[in-house]
Design an enzyme around this catalytic site. Structure first.
Site, PDB file in Angstrom:
ATOM      1  CG  ASN A  11      -9.404   0.552  -6.658  1.00  0.00           C
ATOM      2  OD1 ASN A  11     -10.497   0.321  -6.149  1.00  0.00           O
ATOM      3  ND2 ASN A  11      -8.309  -0.136  -6.350  1.00  0.00           N
ATOM      4  CE  LYS A  13      -6.882   1.424  -3.407  1.00  0.00           C
ATOM      5  NZ  LYS A  13      -5.529   1.262  -2.928  1.00  0.00           N
ATOM      6  CG  HIS A  97      -6.153  -3.861  -6.179  1.00  0.00           C
ATOM      7  ND1 HIS A  97      -5.705  -3.738  -4.883  1.00  0.00           N
ATOM      8  CD2 HIS A  97      -5.933  -2.675  -6.777  1.00  0.00           C
ATOM      9  CE1 HIS A  97      -5.244  -2.503  -4.711  1.00  0.00           C
ATOM     10  NE2 HIS A  97      -5.372  -1.839  -5.842  1.00  0.00           N
ATOM     11  CD  GLU A  99      -5.706  -2.119  -1.575  1.00  0.00           C
ATOM     12  OE1 GLU A  99      -6.898  -1.979  -1.876  1.00  0.00           O
ATOM     13  OE2 GLU A  99      -4.863  -1.198  -1.666  1.00  0.00           O
ATOM     14  CD  GLU A 169      -2.880  -0.745  -9.108  1.00  0.00           C
ATOM     15  OE1 GLU A 169      -3.255   0.427  -9.192  1.00  0.00           O
ATOM     16  OE2 GLU A 169      -3.419  -1.576  -8.366  1.00  0.00           O
ATOM     17  N   GLY A 175      -0.885   3.624  -2.217  1.00  0.00           N
ATOM     18  CA  GLY A 175      -1.341   4.289  -0.999  1.00  0.00           C
ATOM     19  C   GLY A 175      -0.218   4.797  -0.112  1.00  0.00           C
ATOM     20  CB  SER A 215       1.530   7.174  -4.954  1.00  0.00           C
ATOM     21  OG  SER A 215       1.404   6.458  -3.727  1.00  0.00           O
TER      22      SER A 215
END
Ligand code: PGA
Length: 256
Positions: A11, A13, A97, A99, A169, A175, A215
């Site tokens: 991904n 991003k 996702h 985000e 996730e 991250g 991560s």
């Protein structure tokens, strides 16, 4: 060890201009030419999809979108549709996702419409779920994941388990450099598989791939991927570098 074929997703991003994306894709092409034992999908920003499809066309690397709208077309400034992604050469799309959920306010009901549209357009959704740190700390992980799975997949019909990928996730691991331990991840993956069994059937749930994301790095991939219910990884930061993304894919090949 399961019979499910591992799937490693990258991904990207909102990283990489088209020229940077092309450079990375050319490096991946060289490194991944012989990868056959695992499925690999790269999800770049929408503007990078076409150059990546072209560069990676003779490889086994699939391309995916990072988001899409649930309508076929219309006055939705800034959005892309499932058919646009499909026509551009995508075979997957990341949906829900964290985000998208937490930065852009996507609701379970939006994600549900997207999952249905992706499936009907011939895209395989990579459907993401995961709890926030305070939810885990308050012992609410299962409750949160259960709600996300039930609402996100409500009314979804599936005939082939390969048509859906789920990504667990945990938001606190994305991250941050702090990955879930293999045991923490496996426990939730097992639970998600149970939920998928209730939603579809045990037979289908046994075949659906559940990726772990948060991560994932070359140093922790093998341990995570060796868990019974972890069938791959959705990789953010480490997928931007061809070297580290390839190292994660090689770990999956060994575990397979
Ligand atoms: P990360 O991101 O690997 O950088 O933690 C994972 C993701 O957001 O899919």
């Amino acid at each position: 060890m399961s019979t499910r074929r591992s799937i490693i997703g990258g991904n990207w991003k909102m990283f990489k201009t088209p020229s940077e994306a092309a450079t990375t894709a050319k490096a991946l092409k060289v490194k991944l030419i012989n990868v056959e034992a695992v499925d690999v999908v790269v999800c770049p920003p929408a503007i990078d999809v076409l150059p990546l499809v072209e560069i990676l066309k003779e490889t086994n690397v699939a391309i995916g979108g990072q988001n899409m709208h649930w309508e076929d077309e219309g006055a939705f400034t800034g959005e892309v549709s499932a058919t646009m992604l499909r026509d551009a050469g995508c075979s997957y799309v990341i949906l829900g996702h964290s985000e998208r959920r937490h930065v852009f306010g996507e609701q379970d009901s939006d994600i549900n419409k997207k999952v249905k549209k992706a499936l009907s357009a011939g895209l395989t959704p990579i459907f993401c779920v995961g709890e926030k740190l305070d939810e885990r700390e308050h012992g609410r992980t299962r409750e949160v994941v259960k709600k996300q799975v039930a609402a996100g997949l409500a009314g979804v019909q599936l005939s082939d388990p390969a048509d859906l990928v789920v990504a667990y996730e945990p938001v606190w691991a994305i991250g941050t450099g702090v990955n879930a331990t293999p045991e923490q991840a496996e426990e939730v993956h097992q639970y998600i598989r149970e939920l998928l069994g209730e939603q579809f059937s045990k037979g289908l749930a046994d075949g659906i791939r559940i990726q772990y994301g948060g991560s994932v790095k070359p140093a922790n991939a093998a341990e995570l991927l060796s868990q019974e219910n972890i069938d791959g990884a959705l990789v953010g930061g480490a997928s931007l570098d061809p070297e580290s993304f390839t190292a994660i894919i090689k770990s999956a090949e060994k575990v397979n």
